[in-house]
Design a protein around this motif. Sequence first.
Motif, short mmCIF file in Angstrom:
data_model
loop_
_atom_site.label_atom_id
_atom_site.label_comp_id
_atom_site.label_asym_id
_atom_site.label_seq_id
_atom_site.Cartn_x
_atom_site.Cartn_y
_atom_site.Cartn_z
N MET B 1 -41.83 -6.41 13.04
CA MET B 1 -40.42 -6.30 13.58
C MET B 1 -39.61 -5.52 12.62
SD MET B 1 -39.78 -7.26 16.72
CE MET B 1 -38.55 -8.14 17.65
N GLU B 2 -39.22 -4.36 13.17
CA GLU B 2 -38.37 -3.29 12.30
C GLU B 2 -36.90 -3.29 12.79
OE1 GLU B 2 -38.09 1.18 10.88
OE2 GLU B 2 -39.63 0.53 12.19
N GLN B 3 -36.07 -3.70 11.89
CA GLN B 3 -34.48 -3.71 12.05
C GLN B 3 -34.08 -2.28 11.72
OE1 GLN B 3 -33.48 -4.93 14.07
NE2 GLN B 3 -32.99 -7.29 14.11
N ILE B 4 -33.38 -1.74 12.49
CA ILE B 4 -32.90 -0.50 12.31
C ILE B 4 -31.10 -0.51 12.10
CG2 ILE B 4 -34.91 0.69 13.18
CD1 ILE B 4 -32.53 1.28 15.82
N GLY B 5 -30.79 0.12 11.17
CA GLY B 5 -29.38 0.08 11.35
C GLY B 5 -28.88 1.29 10.51
N PRO B 6 -27.48 1.80 10.46
CA PRO B 6 -27.13 3.04 10.09
C PRO B 6 -27.89 3.31 8.52
CG PRO B 6 -25.31 1.63 10.82
CD PRO B 6 -26.52 0.92 10.86
N GLU B 7 -27.79 2.37 7.64
CA GLU B 7 -28.12 2.52 6.18
C GLU B 7 -29.72 2.95 6.29
OE1 GLU B 7 -28.84 -0.57 7.42
OE2 GLU B 7 -26.76 -0.73 8.30
N HIS B 8 -30.36 2.14 7.30
CA HIS B 8 -31.77 2.61 7.18
C HIS B 8 -32.00 4.15 7.73
CE1 HIS B 8 -35.82 1.64 8.34
NE2 HIS B 8 -35.73 2.59 9.24
N LEU B 9 -31.34 4.42 8.70
CA LEU B 9 -31.29 5.90 9.24
C LEU B 9 -30.70 6.81 7.90
CD1 LEU B 9 -29.92 5.29 12.75
CD2 LEU B 9 -32.23 5.42 12.06
N ALA B 10 -29.85 6.41 7.51
CA ALA B 10 -29.37 7.36 6.40
C ALA B 10 -30.35 7.52 5.31
CB ALA B 10 -28.08 6.48 5.79
N ARG B 11 -30.87 6.23 4.82
CA ARG B 11 -32.02 6.36 3.87
C ARG B 11 -33.10 7.45 4.47
NH1 ARG B 11 -34.22 1.42 3.76
NH2 ARG B 11 -31.97 0.82 3.58
N ARG B 12 -33.61 7.26 5.67
CA ARG B 12 -34.81 7.94 6.14
C ARG B 12 -34.29 9.53 6.26
NH1 ARG B 12 -38.37 5.75 10.79
NH2 ARG B 12 -40.07 7.18 10.81
N LEU B 13 -33.11 9.68 6.30
CA LEU B 13 -32.73 11.06 6.48
C LEU B 13 -32.77 11.84 5.11
CD1 LEU B 13 -29.95 11.55 8.99
CD2 LEU B 13 -32.21 12.36 9.35
N ARG B 14 -32.09 10.81 4.35
CA ARG B 14 -31.95 11.31 2.81
C ARG B 14 -33.43 11.79 2.20
NH1 ARG B 14 -26.64 9.64 1.62
NH2 ARG B 14 -27.02 7.61 2.03
N ASP B 15 -34.10 10.77 2.57
CA ASP B 15 -35.72 10.89 1.92
C ASP B 15 -36.49 11.96 2.53
OD1 ASP B 15 -35.27 8.20 1.03
OD2 ASP B 15 -36.53 7.21 2.50
N ILE B 16 -36.03 12.63 3.45
CA ILE B 16 -36.51 14.03 3.62
C ILE B 16 -35.78 15.16 3.30
CG2 ILE B 16 -38.34 12.97 5.50
CD1 ILE B 16 -36.38 13.24 7.50
N GLY B 17 -34.81 14.91 2.63
CA GLY B 17 -34.06 15.92 2.18
C GLY B 17 -32.95 16.41 3.14
#
Lengths: 140, 140
Positions: B1-17
Amino acid sequence: MEQIGPEHLARRLRDIGQRVTPQRLAILGALRPGEHLSADEVFAAVESSLPGVNRSTVYRTLEMLRDLSLVSETDLGGGARQYERIEGRHHHLICQGCGRQQELEDALVAPLRSTIFERYGFAAGIEHLAIFGLCGECAR
Amino acid sequence: MEQIGPEHLARRLRDIGQRVTPQRLAILGALRPGEHLSADEVFAAVESSLPGVNRSTVYRTLEMLRDLSLVSETDLGGGARQYERIEGRHHHLICQGCGRQQELEDALVAPLRSTIFERYGFAAGIEHLAIFGLCGECAR
DNA sequence: ATCGCAGATGCAACTTTTTGCAGGTGCGGT
DNA sequence: ACCGCACCTGCAAAAAGTTGCATCTGCGAT
């Protein structure tokens, strides 16, 4: 070696219960296997051999030909879709890194088609697949 | 069960530059797995939470998210493309007879991906395939 | 904390595609 | 050969998607 002429196309259309009109002959005639054209290029070609044809007729006809699997429609995200007459199934690998395209033989895709049929009783078309990804070079 | 929030999305974007901007968070936030939205519906959703966003930003962002395989883009020939957040690969069988859609598990598509890699060294995405054809009923 | 700039965004013009409707036409039936 | 009408086409307007450019902003470096 298959020769294609107006009568051939006409027969093909009639066989599948579609009306034969000068517009359709011109549009189908403007397309040939191995050559990708945008809707606008098709329009230009048709326009010269049959002045007065309307753009929407071109779009509607291309859509019909796609549904009949006589023509493939591919969206390469470059502003306009590409159309091509289908003569035997084939597919493309498109690298998102360098943009290069590579042909993919249908033999590799055929198993998917059969699996889907066995599992779901669904007769998949898959005449012309555009598969995106990264080529060997760009994957590094 | 994955929770998604703004910080999660932000991290995901930053991770891929990729840069994290309010627009991107809003757009990605408007999409959720299992829900197909048109670009215009995404625009409407984003517009309400972040007024002033431009349509072209929505289009450009969706294109980027597609390239990053965070979002799938599907053209069902119905006038506008459909976007969906990807959470695990899945595909659709679309009947050209009755229009019905059916999910197709990725397990059946995975072999194609591996074959392509073995044969061409090409890392195919194939996150979300739309396969057209005829269902069992309509094939008759 | 501040600076600089590559990358994002907004804007507006433009291209591409779709759609509703009125009039035209292929073709099966007579 | 002619009729009728369902299917096509042209037209015009709207919708969907793309692009060039000037300005703005995240974020790594100072």
